[in-house]
Write a protein that holds these residues in place. Structure first.
Motif, PDB file in Angstrom:
ATOM      1  N   GLY A 183       4.661  19.745 -23.110  1.00  0.00           N
ATOM      2  CA  GLY A 183       5.102  20.379 -21.868  1.00  0.00           C
ATOM      3  C   GLY A 183       4.201  20.045 -20.688  1.00  0.00           C
ATOM      4  O   GLY A 183       4.559  20.280 -19.537  1.00  0.00           O
TER       5      GLY A 183
ATOM      6  N   LEU B 163       1.856  14.105 -24.850  1.00  0.00           N
ATOM      7  CA  LEU B 163       2.281  14.908 -23.701  1.00  0.00           C
ATOM      8  C   LEU B 163       3.529  15.677 -24.146  1.00  0.00           C
ATOM      9  O   LEU B 163       4.567  15.074 -24.433  1.00  0.00           O
ATOM     10  CB  LEU B 163       2.609  13.991 -22.518  1.00  0.00           C
ATOM     11  CG  LEU B 163       3.242  14.645 -21.287  1.00  0.00           C
ATOM     12  CD1 LEU B 163       2.303  15.666 -20.657  1.00  0.00           C
ATOM     13  CD2 LEU B 163       3.626  13.583 -20.256  1.00  0.00           C
TER      14      LEU B 163
ATOM     15  N   ARG C  22      -6.417  19.220 -37.005  1.00  0.00           N
ATOM     16  CA  ARG C  22      -5.619  18.006 -36.749  1.00  0.00           C
ATOM     17  C   ARG C  22      -6.542  16.807 -36.565  1.00  0.00           C
ATOM     18  O   ARG C  22      -7.519  16.882 -35.834  1.00  0.00           O
ATOM     19  CB  ARG C  22      -4.775  18.197 -35.485  1.00  0.00           C
ATOM     20  CG  ARG C  22      -3.844  17.047 -35.174  1.00  0.00           C
ATOM     21  CD  ARG C  22      -3.089  17.275 -33.878  1.00  0.00           C
ATOM     22  NE  ARG C  22      -3.924  17.081 -32.709  1.00  0.00           N
ATOM     23  CZ  ARG C  22      -4.185  15.878 -32.154  1.00  0.00           C
ATOM     24  NH1 ARG C  22      -3.667  14.782 -32.671  1.00  0.00           N
ATOM     25  NH2 ARG C  22      -4.965  15.797 -31.099  1.00  0.00           N
TER      26      ARG C  22
ATOM     27  N   VAL D  31       1.282  16.983 -34.357  1.00  0.00           N
ATOM     28  CA  VAL D  31       1.867  18.234 -34.871  1.00  0.00           C
ATOM     29  C   VAL D  31       3.376  18.020 -34.798  1.00  0.00           C
ATOM     30  O   VAL D  31       3.962  18.023 -33.714  1.00  0.00           O
ATOM     31  CB  VAL D  31       1.438  19.458 -34.040  1.00  0.00           C
ATOM     32  CG1 VAL D  31       2.165  20.708 -34.527  1.00  0.00           C
ATOM     33  CG2 VAL D  31      -0.070  19.668 -34.119  1.00  0.00           C
TER      34      VAL D  31
ATOM     35  N   ALA E 290      -4.653  32.306 -26.579  1.00  0.00           N
ATOM     36  CA  ALA E 290      -3.207  32.064 -26.545  1.00  0.00           C
ATOM     37  C   ALA E 290      -2.497  32.932 -27.583  1.00  0.00           C
ATOM     38  O   ALA E 290      -3.016  33.187 -28.674  1.00  0.00           O
ATOM     39  CB  ALA E 290      -2.921  30.592 -26.770  1.00  0.00           C
TER      40      ALA E 290
ATOM     41  N   PHE F  96      -4.229  34.703 -19.283  1.00  0.00           N
ATOM     42  CA  PHE F  96      -4.668  34.622 -20.671  1.00  0.00           C
ATOM     43  C   PHE F  96      -5.314  35.941 -21.078  1.00  0.00           C
ATOM     44  O   PHE F  96      -5.934  36.624 -20.246  1.00  0.00           O
ATOM     45  CB  PHE F  96      -5.669  33.475 -20.858  1.00  0.00           C
ATOM     46  CG  PHE F  96      -5.022  32.138 -21.071  1.00  0.00           C
ATOM     47  CD1 PHE F  96      -4.508  31.793 -22.317  1.00  0.00           C
ATOM     48  CD2 PHE F  96      -4.904  31.232 -20.041  1.00  0.00           C
ATOM     49  CE1 PHE F  96      -3.907  30.564 -22.520  1.00  0.00           C
ATOM     50  CE2 PHE F  96      -4.302  29.993 -20.236  1.00  0.00           C
ATOM     51  CZ  PHE F  96      -3.804  29.661 -21.492  1.00  0.00           C
TER      52      PHE F  96
ATOM     53  N   HIS G 205       4.052  38.234 -22.988  1.00  0.00           N
ATOM     54  CA  HIS G 205       2.651  38.161 -22.566  1.00  0.00           C
ATOM     55  C   HIS G 205       2.227  36.729 -22.237  1.00  0.00           C
ATOM     56  O   HIS G 205       1.125  36.518 -21.713  1.00  0.00           O
ATOM     57  CB  HIS G 205       1.734  38.699 -23.667  1.00  0.00           C
ATOM     58  CG  HIS G 205       1.921  40.166 -23.929  1.00  0.00           C
ATOM     59  ND1 HIS G 205       1.408  41.142 -23.102  1.00  0.00           N
ATOM     60  CD2 HIS G 205       2.585  40.814 -24.921  1.00  0.00           C
ATOM     61  CE1 HIS G 205       1.728  42.332 -23.581  1.00  0.00           C
ATOM     62  NE2 HIS G 205       2.449  42.163 -24.678  1.00  0.00           N
TER      63      HIS G 205
ATOM     64  N   HIS H 272      -3.112  22.844 -28.823  1.00  0.00           N
ATOM     65  CA  HIS H 272      -4.146  23.052 -27.805  1.00  0.00           C
ATOM     66  C   HIS H 272      -5.197  24.066 -28.277  1.00  0.00           C
ATOM     67  O   HIS H 272      -6.366  23.955 -27.960  1.00  0.00           O
ATOM     68  CB  HIS H 272      -3.478  23.511 -26.505  1.00  0.00           C
ATOM     69  CG  HIS H 272      -4.382  23.527 -25.328  1.00  0.00           C
ATOM     70  ND1 HIS H 272      -5.056  22.412 -24.890  1.00  0.00           N
ATOM     71  CD2 HIS H 272      -4.738  24.537 -24.483  1.00  0.00           C
ATOM     72  CE1 HIS H 272      -5.789  22.724 -23.830  1.00  0.00           C
ATOM     73  NE2 HIS H 272      -5.611  24.007 -23.571  1.00  0.00           N
TER      74      HIS H 272
ATOM     75  N   ALA I  47       8.341  19.802 -32.648  1.00  0.00           N
ATOM     76  CA  ALA I  47       7.270  19.640 -31.648  1.00  0.00           C
ATOM     77  C   ALA I  47       7.765  19.679 -30.210  1.00  0.00           C
ATOM     78  O   ALA I  47       6.992  19.978 -29.305  1.00  0.00           O
ATOM     79  CB  ALA I  47       6.531  18.333 -31.900  1.00  0.00           C
TER      80      ALA I  47
ATOM     81  N   SER J 287      -0.858  22.476 -20.189  1.00  0.00           N
ATOM     82  CA  SER J 287      -2.315  22.525 -20.358  1.00  0.00           C
ATOM     83  C   SER J 287      -2.910  21.134 -20.155  1.00  0.00           C
ATOM     84  O   SER J 287      -3.960  20.983 -19.532  1.00  0.00           O
ATOM     85  CB  SER J 287      -2.682  23.043 -21.755  1.00  0.00           C
ATOM     86  OG  SER J 287      -2.189  24.344 -21.926  1.00  0.00           O
TER      87      SER J 287
ATOM     88  N   SER K 135       2.005  33.966 -20.107  1.00  0.00           N
ATOM     89  CA  SER K 135       2.142  33.484 -18.739  1.00  0.00           C
ATOM     90  C   SER K 135       3.440  33.977 -18.099  1.00  0.00           C
ATOM     91  O   SER K 135       3.773  35.148 -18.202  1.00  0.00           O
ATOM     92  CB  SER K 135       2.058  31.951 -18.741  1.00  0.00           C
ATOM     93  OG  SER K 135       1.974  31.479 -17.428  1.00  0.00           O
TER      94      SER K 135
ATOM     95  N   GLY L  15       6.357  24.565 -21.379  1.00  0.00           N
ATOM     96  CA  GLY L  15       5.377  24.551 -22.472  1.00  0.00           C
ATOM     97  C   GLY L  15       6.062  24.625 -23.827  1.00  0.00           C
ATOM     98  O   GLY L  15       7.048  25.340 -23.992  1.00  0.00           O
ATOM     99  N   THR L  16       5.526  23.887 -24.778  1.00  0.00           N
ATOM    100  CA  THR L  16       6.116  23.895 -26.120  1.00  0.00           C
ATOM    101  C   THR L  16       5.345  24.846 -27.043  1.00  0.00           C
ATOM    102  O   THR L  16       4.174  25.156 -26.794  1.00  0.00           O
ATOM    103  CB  THR L  16       6.096  22.481 -26.733  1.00  0.00           C
ATOM    104  OG1 THR L  16       4.734  22.050 -26.825  1.00  0.00           O
ATOM    105  CG2 THR L  16       6.901  21.493 -25.905  1.00  0.00           C
TER     106      THR L  16
END
Ligand SMILES: Cc1cc2nc3c(=O)[nH]c(=O)nc-3n(C[C@H](O)[C@H](O)[C@H](O)COP(=O)(O)OP(=O)(O)OC[C@H]3O[C@@H](n4cnc5c(N)ncnc54)[C@H](O)[C@@H]3O)c2cc1C
Length: 277
Positions: free
Chosen positions: A33, A31, A161, A167, A123, A193, A100, A118, A74, A36, A102, A110-111
Protein backbone atom coordinates in the motif's frame (compact mmCIF):
# COMPACT_ATOMS: atom_id res chain seq x y z
CA UNK A 1 12.25 15.21 1.29
CA UNK A 2 12.02 13.07 -1.82
CA UNK A 3 13.18 9.45 -2.02
CA UNK A 4 16.48 8.52 -3.61
CA UNK A 5 16.12 7.24 -7.18
CA UNK A 6 14.82 3.67 -7.49
CA UNK A 7 13.82 1.25 -10.22
CA UNK A 8 10.14 0.32 -10.33
CA UNK A 9 8.71 -3.05 -11.32
CA UNK A 10 5.22 -4.46 -11.09
CA UNK A 11 4.75 -8.13 -10.08
CA UNK A 12 1.57 -10.03 -10.91
CA UNK A 13 2.34 -13.20 -8.95
CA UNK A 14 4.15 -14.31 -5.80
CA UNK A 15 6.66 -16.19 -7.96
CA UNK A 16 7.54 -13.02 -9.91
CA UNK A 17 8.04 -11.01 -6.73
CA UNK A 18 10.06 -13.83 -5.15
CA UNK A 19 12.32 -14.03 -8.21
CA UNK A 20 13.30 -10.35 -7.79
CA UNK A 21 13.88 -10.82 -4.05
CA UNK A 22 16.07 -13.88 -4.85
CA UNK A 23 18.13 -11.75 -7.21
CA UNK A 24 18.41 -8.53 -5.16
CA UNK A 25 17.65 -9.50 -1.52
CA UNK A 26 17.56 -6.40 0.70
CA UNK A 27 18.20 -4.16 -2.32
CA UNK A 28 14.59 -4.83 -3.39
CA UNK A 29 11.54 -3.79 -1.36
CA UNK A 30 7.97 -4.95 -1.80
CA UNK A 31 5.62 -2.00 -2.39
CA UNK A 32 2.14 -2.97 -1.13
CA UNK A 33 0.00 0.00 0.00
CA UNK A 34 3.04 2.26 0.36
CA UNK A 35 1.54 3.84 3.51
CA UNK A 36 4.61 3.05 5.60
CA UNK A 37 7.22 2.40 2.92
CA UNK A 38 6.90 5.76 1.17
CA UNK A 39 7.52 7.64 4.42
CA UNK A 40 10.61 5.50 5.03
CA UNK A 41 11.86 6.24 1.50
CA UNK A 42 11.04 9.95 1.69
CA UNK A 43 13.06 10.23 4.90
CA UNK A 44 15.81 8.21 3.19
CA UNK A 45 15.86 5.69 6.01
CA UNK A 46 16.08 3.11 3.21
CA UNK A 47 17.46 3.44 -0.32
CA UNK A 48 16.49 0.24 -2.12
CA UNK A 49 17.59 -0.26 -5.69
CA UNK A 50 14.18 -1.51 -6.80
CA UNK A 51 10.55 -1.43 -5.66
CA UNK A 52 8.40 -4.43 -6.56
CA UNK A 53 4.78 -3.28 -6.69
CA UNK A 54 2.31 -6.05 -5.84
CA UNK A 55 -0.66 -3.74 -5.22
CA UNK A 56 -2.41 -4.52 -8.53
CA UNK A 57 -1.90 -8.29 -8.44
CA UNK A 58 -5.27 -10.04 -8.60
CA UNK A 59 -3.53 -13.34 -7.79
CA UNK A 60 -2.40 -11.88 -4.45
CA UNK A 61 -5.73 -10.18 -3.68
CA UNK A 62 -7.51 -13.40 -2.66
CA UNK A 63 -9.58 -13.27 0.51
CA UNK A 64 -11.18 -16.61 1.32
CA UNK A 65 -12.10 -19.04 4.06
CA UNK A 66 -9.76 -22.04 3.98
CA UNK A 67 -10.86 -24.64 6.52
CA UNK A 68 -10.79 -23.01 9.94
CA UNK A 69 -8.75 -20.01 8.73
CA UNK A 70 -9.36 -16.79 6.83
CA UNK A 71 -6.67 -16.56 4.15
CA UNK A 72 -5.72 -12.95 3.35
CA UNK A 73 -3.49 -12.54 0.28
CA UNK A 74 -0.66 -10.02 0.20
CA UNK A 75 -2.53 -7.47 -1.93
CA UNK A 76 -5.71 -7.46 0.17
CA UNK A 77 -6.19 -3.98 1.60
CA UNK A 78 -7.21 -3.39 5.16
CA UNK A 79 -10.49 -1.89 3.88
CA UNK A 80 -11.29 -5.05 1.86
CA UNK A 81 -11.05 -7.10 5.03
CA UNK A 82 -12.75 -4.51 7.23
CA UNK A 83 -15.81 -4.37 4.95
CA UNK A 84 -16.03 -8.12 4.36
CA UNK A 85 -19.66 -9.11 5.05
CA UNK A 86 -19.83 -11.27 8.16
CA UNK A 87 -16.44 -10.20 9.54
CA UNK A 88 -17.98 -9.52 12.96
CA UNK A 89 -19.05 -13.18 13.14
CA UNK A 90 -15.95 -14.69 11.51
CA UNK A 91 -13.36 -12.55 13.28
CA UNK A 92 -14.96 -10.40 15.98
CA UNK A 93 -11.55 -9.29 17.24
CA UNK A 94 -10.68 -7.72 13.88
CA UNK A 95 -14.06 -5.98 13.73
CA UNK A 96 -13.22 -4.39 17.10
CA UNK A 97 -9.64 -3.50 16.10
CA UNK A 98 -10.12 -1.96 12.64
CA UNK A 99 -11.66 1.36 13.75
CA UNK A 100 -8.45 2.03 15.72
CA UNK A 101 -6.20 1.72 12.64
CA UNK A 102 -5.54 5.26 11.49
CA UNK A 103 -8.25 6.63 9.15
CA UNK A 104 -10.19 5.05 6.30
CA UNK A 105 -8.00 6.72 3.65
CA UNK A 106 -4.98 4.83 5.02
CA UNK A 107 -6.94 1.57 5.33
CA UNK A 108 -8.08 1.97 1.71
CA UNK A 109 -4.48 1.69 0.50
CA UNK A 110 -2.64 -0.10 3.30
CA UNK A 111 -2.60 -3.88 3.11
CA UNK A 112 -3.09 -6.41 5.88
CA UNK A 113 0.11 -8.27 4.95
CA UNK A 114 2.03 -4.98 4.66
CA UNK A 115 1.17 -4.13 8.25
CA UNK A 116 2.33 -7.59 9.35
CA UNK A 117 5.56 -7.36 7.31
CA UNK A 118 6.27 -3.83 8.59
CA UNK A 119 5.86 -5.05 12.21
CA UNK A 120 5.31 -1.74 13.94
CA UNK A 121 5.04 -2.66 17.65
CA UNK A 122 2.05 -0.29 18.01
CA UNK A 123 0.13 -1.61 14.99
CA UNK A 124 -3.22 -3.29 15.59
CA UNK A 125 -3.11 -6.08 12.98
CA UNK A 126 0.10 -7.75 14.26
CA UNK A 127 -1.44 -7.61 17.75
CA UNK A 128 -4.70 -9.20 16.61
CA UNK A 129 -2.88 -11.88 14.59
CA UNK A 130 -0.78 -12.76 17.64
CA UNK A 131 -3.78 -12.81 19.99
CA UNK A 132 -5.65 -15.18 17.67
CA UNK A 133 -2.69 -17.49 17.07
CA UNK A 134 -2.52 -16.79 13.33
CA UNK A 135 0.23 -17.56 10.88
CA UNK A 136 2.24 -15.92 8.11
CA UNK A 137 2.79 -17.63 4.74
CA UNK A 138 6.21 -16.83 3.29
CA UNK A 139 7.28 -17.50 -0.30
CA UNK A 140 10.76 -17.40 -1.80
CA UNK A 141 12.32 -18.86 -4.92
CA UNK A 142 13.47 -21.71 -2.63
CA UNK A 143 9.92 -22.65 -1.61
CA UNK A 144 7.19 -21.80 0.87
CA UNK A 145 6.98 -21.94 4.67
CA UNK A 146 4.58 -20.90 7.38
CA UNK A 147 5.57 -19.15 10.60
CA UNK A 148 3.33 -18.82 13.66
CA UNK A 149 2.67 -15.20 14.65
CA UNK A 150 4.31 -15.82 18.04
CA UNK A 151 7.60 -16.62 16.26
CA UNK A 152 7.31 -13.96 13.54
CA UNK A 153 7.67 -10.65 15.39
CA UNK A 154 11.26 -10.48 16.63
CA UNK A 155 11.75 -6.82 17.55
CA UNK A 156 11.07 -3.19 16.59
CA UNK A 157 10.15 -3.39 12.86
CA UNK A 158 11.89 -6.79 12.79
CA UNK A 159 10.46 -10.14 11.78
CA UNK A 160 11.50 -13.70 10.97
CA UNK A 161 11.03 -12.96 7.25
CA UNK A 162 14.26 -13.47 5.31
CA UNK A 163 15.40 -10.89 2.76
CA UNK A 164 14.43 -13.13 -0.17
CA UNK A 165 10.94 -13.91 1.17
CA UNK A 166 7.60 -12.35 0.31
CA UNK A 167 4.74 -12.40 2.80
CA UNK A 168 2.41 -14.19 0.42
CA UNK A 169 -0.57 -14.30 2.79
CA UNK A 170 -1.64 -13.99 6.39
CA UNK A 171 -4.02 -16.52 7.96
CA UNK A 172 -6.36 -15.67 10.84
CA UNK A 173 -8.07 -18.54 12.76
CA UNK A 174 -11.84 -18.06 12.56
CA UNK A 175 -13.73 -17.54 15.81
CA UNK A 176 -14.95 -20.75 17.36
CA UNK A 177 -18.03 -21.47 19.45
CA UNK A 178 -17.46 -20.52 23.07
CA UNK A 179 -14.97 -17.72 22.33
CA UNK A 180 -15.30 -14.09 23.38
CA UNK A 181 -13.19 -11.10 22.34
CA UNK A 182 -12.18 -7.68 23.60
CA UNK A 183 -10.00 -4.90 22.17
CA UNK A 184 -9.06 -1.66 23.91
CA UNK A 185 -6.64 1.08 22.90
CA UNK A 186 -5.24 4.37 24.13
CA UNK A 187 -3.77 6.82 21.60
CA UNK A 188 -3.15 10.57 21.89
CA UNK A 189 -5.68 11.26 19.10
CA UNK A 190 -8.09 8.90 17.42
CA UNK A 191 -6.26 7.21 14.53
CA UNK A 192 -2.78 7.70 15.97
CA UNK A 193 -0.60 4.71 16.65
CA UNK A 194 -1.38 3.12 20.02
CA UNK A 195 0.46 4.12 23.19
CA UNK A 196 -1.02 0.86 24.46
CA UNK A 197 -3.48 -1.58 22.90
CA UNK A 198 -4.78 -4.79 24.43
CA UNK A 199 -6.50 -7.68 22.67
CA UNK A 200 -8.22 -10.39 24.72
CA UNK A 201 -9.54 -13.78 23.62
CA UNK A 202 -11.40 -15.97 26.11
CA UNK A 203 -12.78 -19.48 25.79
CA UNK A 204 -13.92 -22.13 28.26
CA UNK A 205 -10.36 -22.90 29.40
CA UNK A 206 -8.21 -19.79 29.21
CA UNK A 207 -7.89 -16.06 28.71
CA UNK A 208 -5.25 -14.83 26.27
CA UNK A 209 -4.11 -11.24 26.70
CA UNK A 210 -1.96 -9.64 23.99
CA UNK A 211 -0.37 -6.23 24.44
CA UNK A 212 0.83 -3.85 21.73
CA UNK A 213 2.52 -0.43 21.79
CA UNK A 214 4.34 -1.18 25.02
CA UNK A 215 7.40 -3.32 24.23
CA UNK A 216 9.43 -3.56 20.99
CA UNK A 217 6.95 -6.13 19.62
CA UNK A 218 3.45 -7.37 20.47
CA UNK A 219 3.46 -9.83 23.38
CA UNK A 220 0.83 -12.44 24.33
CA UNK A 221 0.27 -14.34 27.59
CA UNK A 222 -2.17 -17.11 28.42
CA UNK A 223 -3.88 -16.75 31.79
CA UNK A 224 -6.28 -19.08 33.57
CA UNK A 225 -9.91 -17.94 33.76
CA UNK A 226 -9.72 -15.39 36.55
CA UNK A 227 -11.92 -12.56 37.74
CA UNK A 228 -12.00 -9.85 40.40
CA UNK A 229 -8.78 -9.11 42.29
CA UNK A 230 -7.08 -12.26 40.95
CA UNK A 231 -7.43 -10.96 37.39
CA UNK A 232 -6.12 -7.52 38.43
CA UNK A 233 -3.12 -9.20 40.09
CA UNK A 234 -2.39 -11.25 36.96
CA UNK A 235 -2.57 -8.11 34.78
CA UNK A 236 -0.27 -6.27 37.17
CA UNK A 237 2.25 -9.13 36.94
CA UNK A 238 1.95 -9.04 33.15
CA UNK A 239 2.57 -5.25 33.14
CA UNK A 240 5.76 -5.66 35.21
CA UNK A 241 6.98 -8.61 33.12
CA UNK A 242 7.05 -6.61 29.87
CA UNK A 243 10.12 -4.76 28.61
CA UNK A 244 8.17 -1.49 28.61
CA UNK A 245 9.28 1.43 26.40
CA UNK A 246 9.91 4.67 28.32
CA UNK A 247 9.48 7.68 26.02
CA UNK A 248 8.81 11.43 26.48
CA UNK A 249 5.26 11.10 25.11
CA UNK A 250 4.45 8.04 27.25
CA UNK A 251 6.41 6.95 30.30
CA UNK A 252 6.89 3.31 31.29
CA UNK A 253 4.70 3.93 34.35
CA UNK A 254 1.84 5.22 32.17
CA UNK A 255 2.14 2.27 29.81
CA UNK A 256 2.13 -0.24 32.71
CA UNK A 257 -0.99 1.42 34.11
CA UNK A 258 -2.63 1.19 30.67
CA UNK A 259 -1.83 -2.53 30.51
CA UNK A 260 -3.63 -2.95 33.85
CA UNK A 261 -6.65 -0.77 33.00
CA UNK A 262 -7.15 -1.59 29.30
CA UNK A 263 -6.28 -5.21 30.04
CA UNK A 264 -9.09 -5.39 32.57
CA UNK A 265 -11.61 -3.84 30.17
CA UNK A 266 -10.59 -6.06 27.27
CA UNK A 267 -10.61 -9.16 29.49
CA UNK A 268 -14.05 -8.35 30.93
CA UNK A 269 -15.44 -7.88 27.42
CA UNK A 270 -13.91 -11.13 26.19
CA UNK A 271 -15.22 -13.08 29.20
CA UNK A 272 -18.74 -11.65 28.98
CA UNK A 273 -19.12 -12.00 25.19
CA UNK A 274 -18.25 -15.70 25.06
CA UNK A 275 -20.69 -17.36 22.73
CA UNK A 276 -22.38 -20.54 23.96
CA UNK A 277 -20.35 -23.57 22.78
C1 LIG B 1 -0.78 8.79 8.70
C2 LIG B 1 -0.67 7.30 8.94
C3 LIG B 1 -1.19 6.78 10.11
C4 LIG B 1 -1.12 5.41 10.35
N1 LIG B 1 -1.66 4.92 11.52
C5 LIG B 1 -1.64 3.59 11.74
C6 LIG B 1 -2.24 3.03 12.91
O1 LIG B 1 -2.81 3.74 13.74
N2 LIG B 1 -2.16 1.69 13.07
C7 LIG B 1 -1.53 0.87 12.17
O2 LIG B 1 -1.49 -0.33 12.37
N3 LIG B 1 -0.97 1.36 11.06
C8 LIG B 1 -1.01 2.70 10.83
N4 LIG B 1 -0.43 3.19 9.69
C9 LIG B 1 0.30 2.26 8.81
C10 LIG B 1 -0.63 1.60 7.81
O3 LIG B 1 -1.49 0.67 8.45
C11 LIG B 1 0.20 0.90 6.74
O4 LIG B 1 -0.62 0.76 5.65
C12 LIG B 1 0.77 -0.46 7.06
O5 LIG B 1 1.55 -0.47 8.21
C13 LIG B 1 1.69 -0.95 5.94
O6 LIG B 1 0.92 -1.47 4.94
P1 LIG B 1 1.22 -1.10 3.44
O7 LIG B 1 0.44 -2.06 2.62
O8 LIG B 1 0.97 0.34 3.21
O9 LIG B 1 2.78 -1.48 3.30
P2 LIG B 1 3.96 -0.70 2.60
O10 LIG B 1 4.06 0.68 3.13
O11 LIG B 1 3.86 -0.86 1.12
O12 LIG B 1 5.18 -1.59 3.13
C14 LIG B 1 5.62 -1.52 4.47
C15 LIG B 1 6.87 -2.40 4.64
O13 LIG B 1 6.52 -3.78 4.55
C16 LIG B 1 7.14 -4.38 3.40
N5 LIG B 1 6.12 -5.23 2.78
C17 LIG B 1 4.86 -4.87 2.46
N6 LIG B 1 4.18 -5.92 1.98
C18 LIG B 1 5.05 -6.96 1.99
C19 LIG B 1 4.94 -8.32 1.61
N7 LIG B 1 3.79 -8.84 1.14
N8 LIG B 1 6.02 -9.12 1.75
C20 LIG B 1 7.19 -8.62 2.25
N9 LIG B 1 7.34 -7.34 2.63
C21 LIG B 1 6.29 -6.52 2.51
C22 LIG B 1 7.60 -3.24 2.52
O14 LIG B 1 8.70 -3.59 1.70
C23 LIG B 1 7.94 -2.18 3.55
O15 LIG B 1 9.20 -2.43 4.09
C24 LIG B 1 -0.49 4.55 9.41
C25 LIG B 1 0.04 5.09 8.23
C26 LIG B 1 -0.04 6.44 7.99
C27 LIG B 1 0.52 7.00 6.71
Amino acid sequence: MKPAAFEYQRAETAAEAAAVLAQLGDEARILAGGQSLMAVLNMRLARPQRLVDISRSSALAKLRVDGAMLHVGAAVTQAMLEWRPGLAQELPLLALAFPHISHFQIRNRGTVAGSIAHADPSAELPLALLALGGEICLRSARGARRVAAQDFFTGMLLTARRADELVEAVRFPLATAGQGHGFEEFAVRHGDFAICAVAAVADARRLRIAVGGVADRPVARDLPLLDGAALDDALNELAWSLDVRDEPQASAALRRQLVRRLGRRAADRALTTRRPA
